[in-house]
Design a protein around this motif. Structure first.
Motif, PDB file in Angstrom:
ATOM      1  N   ARG A   1      39.802  37.336  41.326  1.00 48.72           N
ATOM      2  CA  ARG A   1      39.092  37.816  40.198  1.00 48.72           C
ATOM      3  C   ARG A   1      40.008  38.579  39.340  1.00 48.72           C
ATOM      4  O   ARG A   1      40.948  39.175  39.883  1.00 48.72           O
TER       5      ARG A   1
ATOM      6  N   SER B   1      32.186  32.960  37.695  1.00 43.75           N
ATOM      7  CA  SER B   1      31.439  34.064  36.931  1.00 43.75           C
ATOM      8  C   SER B   1      32.637  34.160  35.657  1.00 43.75           C
ATOM      9  O   SER B   1      33.578  33.912  35.875  1.00 43.75           O
TER      10      SER B   1
ATOM     11  N   SER C   1      33.765  44.100  33.642  1.00 48.34           N
ATOM     12  CA  SER C   1      33.623  42.637  33.888  1.00 48.34           C
ATOM     13  C   SER C   1      34.692  41.850  34.357  1.00 48.34           C
ATOM     14  O   SER C   1      35.651  41.846  33.819  1.00 48.34           O
TER      15      SER C   1
ATOM     16  N   THR D   1      36.057  38.136  35.740  1.00 49.28           N
ATOM     17  CA  THR D   1      35.893  36.368  35.886  1.00 49.28           C
ATOM     18  C   THR D   1      36.648  36.171  37.296  1.00 49.28           C
ATOM     19  O   THR D   1      37.500  36.559  37.823  1.00 49.28           O
TER      20      THR D   1
END
Length: 135
Positions: free
Chosen positions: A41, A78, A91, A93
């Motif tokens: 991520r 995501s 946030s 990814t």
């Protein structure tokens, strides 16, 4: 360079997965492995693009970054781009690939870019039986 050698900091990165593995091995706070080392991520796509560019890859915007992940068969789990703007970068990814794991750089080296097959024209090939009636 033999693509199946272990990735070290002195070796050039020949593929996107090799470059990504190298960036992850440097221990940044903005890109990381999950606990079991099967997913990655990141929360700073601009930084990832700069790091990839420094390793010789053309990643100029989020579309080209996504294309690289897609071309090598990574699955997006995501997408922080769909959330509202987050100045604190909370946030993330998330991507995963069955052969891209923290403890197996050999498998990461073996990941190949997928060839995109372009559809040919809609001309139908005729079988020998169908050709008999046209003469």
């Amino acid at each position: 360079m033999d693509i199946h050698k272990l990735i070290t900091l002195s070796q050039p990165c020949a593929t996107f997965p090799q470059a990504l593995f190298r960036i992850l091995s440097e221990g940044h706070l903005w890109i990381e492995w999950n606990r079991d080392g099967t997913k990655i991520r990141y929360n700073d796509p601009e930084r990832l693009m700069r790091e990839l560019q420094a390793l010789g890859f053309k990643a100029q915007d989020s579309a080209s970054l996504s294309k690289n992940f897609n071309d090598y068969g990574f699955k997006r789990l995501s997408d922080a781009r769909k959330s509202r703007y987050d100045p604190r970068r909370n946030s993330w990814t998330v991507f995963a690939h069955q052969y891209f794991t923290r403890n197996d750089s050999e498998s990461a080296n073996a990941i190949q870019r997928r060839r995109i097959r372009r559809p040919r024209g809609h001309a139908k090939k005729s079988s020998p039986e169908s050709d008999e009636g046209t003469w």
